[in-house]
Motif scaffolding. Structure first.
Motif, short mmCIF file in Angstrom:
data_model
loop_
_atom_site.label_atom_id
_atom_site.label_comp_id
_atom_site.label_asym_id
_atom_site.label_seq_id
_atom_site.Cartn_x
_atom_site.Cartn_y
_atom_site.Cartn_z
N LYS A 136 0.82 -1.21 0.00
CA LYS A 136 0.00 0.00 0.00
C LYS A 136 0.86 1.26 0.00
CE LYS A 136 -4.03 -2.14 2.17
NZ LYS A 136 -4.82 -2.15 0.93
N LEU A 137 1.95 1.25 0.76
CA LEU A 137 2.85 2.40 0.77
C LEU A 137 3.54 2.55 -0.59
CD1 LEU A 137 4.48 2.02 4.30
CD2 LEU A 137 3.11 3.97 3.54
N SER A 138 3.89 1.42 -1.19
CA SER A 138 4.52 1.43 -2.51
C SER A 138 3.60 2.10 -3.53
CB SER A 138 4.83 0.00 -2.95
OG SER A 138 5.28 -0.03 -4.28
N ALA A 139 2.32 1.76 -3.49
CA ALA A 139 1.36 2.37 -4.41
C ALA A 139 1.13 3.84 -4.08
CB ALA A 139 0.04 1.61 -4.34
N ARG A 140 1.11 4.15 -2.80
CA ARG A 140 0.85 5.53 -2.37
C ARG A 140 1.95 6.48 -2.83
NH1 ARG A 140 -2.87 9.22 -1.00
NH2 ARG A 140 -2.05 10.77 0.43
N PHE A 141 3.20 6.04 -2.73
CA PHE A 141 4.34 6.92 -3.00
C PHE A 141 5.09 6.60 -4.30
CE2 PHE A 141 3.95 7.23 1.69
CZ PHE A 141 3.74 8.59 1.78
N SER A 142 4.62 5.61 -5.03
CA SER A 142 5.26 5.23 -6.30
C SER A 142 6.73 4.87 -6.10
CB SER A 142 5.13 6.35 -7.34
OG SER A 142 3.77 6.63 -7.61
N VAL A 143 6.98 4.05 -5.09
CA VAL A 143 8.32 3.54 -4.84
C VAL A 143 8.26 2.02 -4.79
CG1 VAL A 143 9.08 5.61 -3.60
CG2 VAL A 143 8.05 3.71 -2.32
N ASP A 144 9.41 1.39 -4.94
CA ASP A 144 9.48 -0.06 -4.88
C ASP A 144 9.39 -0.52 -3.43
OD1 ASP A 144 11.18 -2.75 -4.72
OD2 ASP A 144 10.51 -2.50 -6.80
N GLU A 145 8.83 -1.68 -3.19
CA GLU A 145 8.72 -2.21 -1.83
C GLU A 145 10.10 -2.39 -1.17
OE1 GLU A 145 6.13 -5.58 -1.42
OE2 GLU A 145 4.68 -4.76 -2.83
N LYS A 146 11.12 -2.63 -1.98
CA LYS A 146 12.47 -2.78 -1.43
C LYS A 146 13.11 -1.43 -1.09
CE LYS A 146 13.45 -7.26 -3.51
NZ LYS A 146 14.34 -8.06 -4.38
N GLU A 147 12.38 -0.35 -1.36
CA GLU A 147 12.83 0.99 -0.97
C GLU A 147 12.10 1.46 0.28
OE1 GLU A 147 14.01 2.75 -5.38
OE2 GLU A 147 11.90 2.81 -4.75
N LEU A 148 11.50 0.52 1.01
CA LEU A 148 10.71 0.83 2.20
C LEU A 148 11.20 0.03 3.41
CD1 LEU A 148 7.21 0.68 0.53
CD2 LEU A 148 8.02 2.66 1.84
N ILE A 149 11.16 0.68 4.56
CA ILE A 149 11.38 -0.01 5.83
C ILE A 149 10.34 0.49 6.81
CG2 ILE A 149 13.11 1.67 6.62
CD1 ILE A 149 14.49 -0.70 8.08
N ILE A 150 9.78 -0.41 7.61
CA ILE A 150 8.74 -0.06 8.57
C ILE A 150 9.34 -0.09 9.97
CG2 ILE A 150 6.40 -0.56 9.37
CD1 ILE A 150 6.61 -0.02 6.35
N GLY A 151 9.01 0.91 10.78
CA GLY A 151 9.55 0.97 12.13
C GLY A 151 8.48 1.18 13.17
N ALA A 152 8.84 0.95 14.42
CA ALA A 152 7.95 1.24 15.55
C ALA A 152 7.99 2.74 15.80
CB ALA A 152 8.40 0.46 16.78
N GLY A 153 7.29 3.46 14.94
CA GLY A 153 7.41 4.91 14.88
C GLY A 153 8.59 5.26 13.98
#
Length: 369
Positions: free
Chosen positions: A74-91
């Protein structure tokens, strides 16, 4: 017992006072307290997120999906970035911690504005790094660049909009600044309040996909704690080139975000109408704060966030005012610890804001401390 000597000199982050503490200290009923100190969304979160958490509460015994594929998609679609360009954190602050541990070693330095989010300095100090600060209330990019050339820091932090002041750099100025920075220096662009800035002024809006395409050394941070109203779920994200994300992943503990937090964030992203309505009401309510400030001769910093900063020089003492408000059940943030005679006030619902105005006016008019 001996500990790392770095710890001795660390400052502890001080969050806004919780309602429960005010109830205990002053004997005020919880229904009489207005909390305007932690920049939470006064409208809560999307009902879609709330309902999803209710329906999936039975999954609390299960470890979360550590790939976080659904949210990344969902974040990938929202920001037009690849999923491998994302990291999720506790805040998003957990991702700040990852970045500091990844880049700060061997006498490294960070560069930040003098008055900005406290966790940059705290995490850097945990790594034994030196903190270099540019002067002034707002980000002075010319001064920052001069210090950058002189001090050669490993990380530069830009908070846009800035917390705790509320001002925001223009997108063009940020990009022009980053162009002058060496590609081996990590530039962390903290967009925790970007939804508010983009809503108010398109010139302040940052596109993470554009930033990381132009600059291989940028790490963009976002959060679900502010506009999405999920502060209690502790979930944020980072966007950067794959090599940066891959390095940060080596520092990420397993299952660092809860199952229900992931589910809530996924559903929150689907309800952009809720976000839009929250942003609209925030800036509508802020007009009342501007009118109150003008009436009482209070200088304000133009805000691109869900809070406003009152500068109180020549008016009153910020600590005395914050304490007097607290004793009457109105919680705001005193900025004296940042060297400012100022208070930061979260924009609440209309009735919460009226309570602030009524109580603050009584205090200012009477001179009561």
């Amino acid at each position: 017992m001996k500990f790392n000597p770095v710890i001795e000199h660390l400052k502890t982050y001080e969050p806004g006072k919780p309602i429960e503490l005010v109830v205990r200290e002053f004997g005020i009923g919880s229904d009489e307290i207005v909390k305007l100190a932690s920049n939470e969304n006064p409208h809560g979160c999307s009902e879609k997120a709330t309902e999803a958490v209710r329906k999936n509460a039975h999954l609390m015994y299960r470890y979360p999906d550590d790939t976080m594929t659904a949210l990344k998609s969902k974040l990938s679609a929202r920001f037009s970035v690849d999923e491998k360009e994302l990291i999720i954190g506790a805040g998003s602050d957990q991702i700040i911690e990852f970045a500091c541990h990844a880049k700060l070693y061997g006498g490294a330095k960070i560069l930040q504005s003098e008055i900005t989010f406290a966790m940059y300095q705290i995490y850097a100090a945990q790594c034994g790094a030196t903190v270099v600060k540019s002067p002034g209330i707002a980000h002075d990019l010319d001064a920052m660049y001069e210090l950058y050339r002189k001090e050669e820091p490993e990380i530069v932090f830009l908070c846009a909009p800035n917390n705790p002041t509320g001002d925001c750099l223009d997108r063009v100025d940020i990009e022009n600044f980053i162009e002058r920075i060496d590609p081996d220096t990590l530039v962390v662009v903290d967009g925790a309040y970007q939804e508010y800035a983009a809503f108010k002024d398109p010139n302040k809006a940052l596109d993470p996909a554009v930033l990381i395409e132009k600059f291989p050394n940028v790490l963009y941070l976002g959060t679900f704690s502010k506009a999405y109203g999920l502060g209690g779920m502790r979930i944020g994200y980072g966007i950067a080139r794959r090599d940066i994300i891959a390095s940060l992943y080596k520092l990420r503990p397993p299952f660092n975000v809860t199952t229900l937090s992931l589910i809530a964030a996924e559903r929150a992203l689907e309800d952009q109408e809720f976000v839009k309505n929250s942003l609209k009401d925030c800036f509508l309510q802020m007009e009342s704060y501007l009118a109150f400030a003008e009436k009482h001769g209070i200088e304000v910093i133009e805000s691109y966030t869900n809070f406003i900063t009152f500068l109180l020089d020549g008016v009153t003492d910020s600590t005395a005012l914050a304490d007097a408000l607290l004793r009457r059940g109105v919680i705001v943030r005193d900025l004296r610890g940042y060297g400012l005679n100022a208070i930061r006030i979260t924009i609440g619902k209309a009735e919460e804001n009226r309570r602030f105005f009524d109580v603050a006016e009584q205090i200012l008019d009477s001179g009561a401390k």
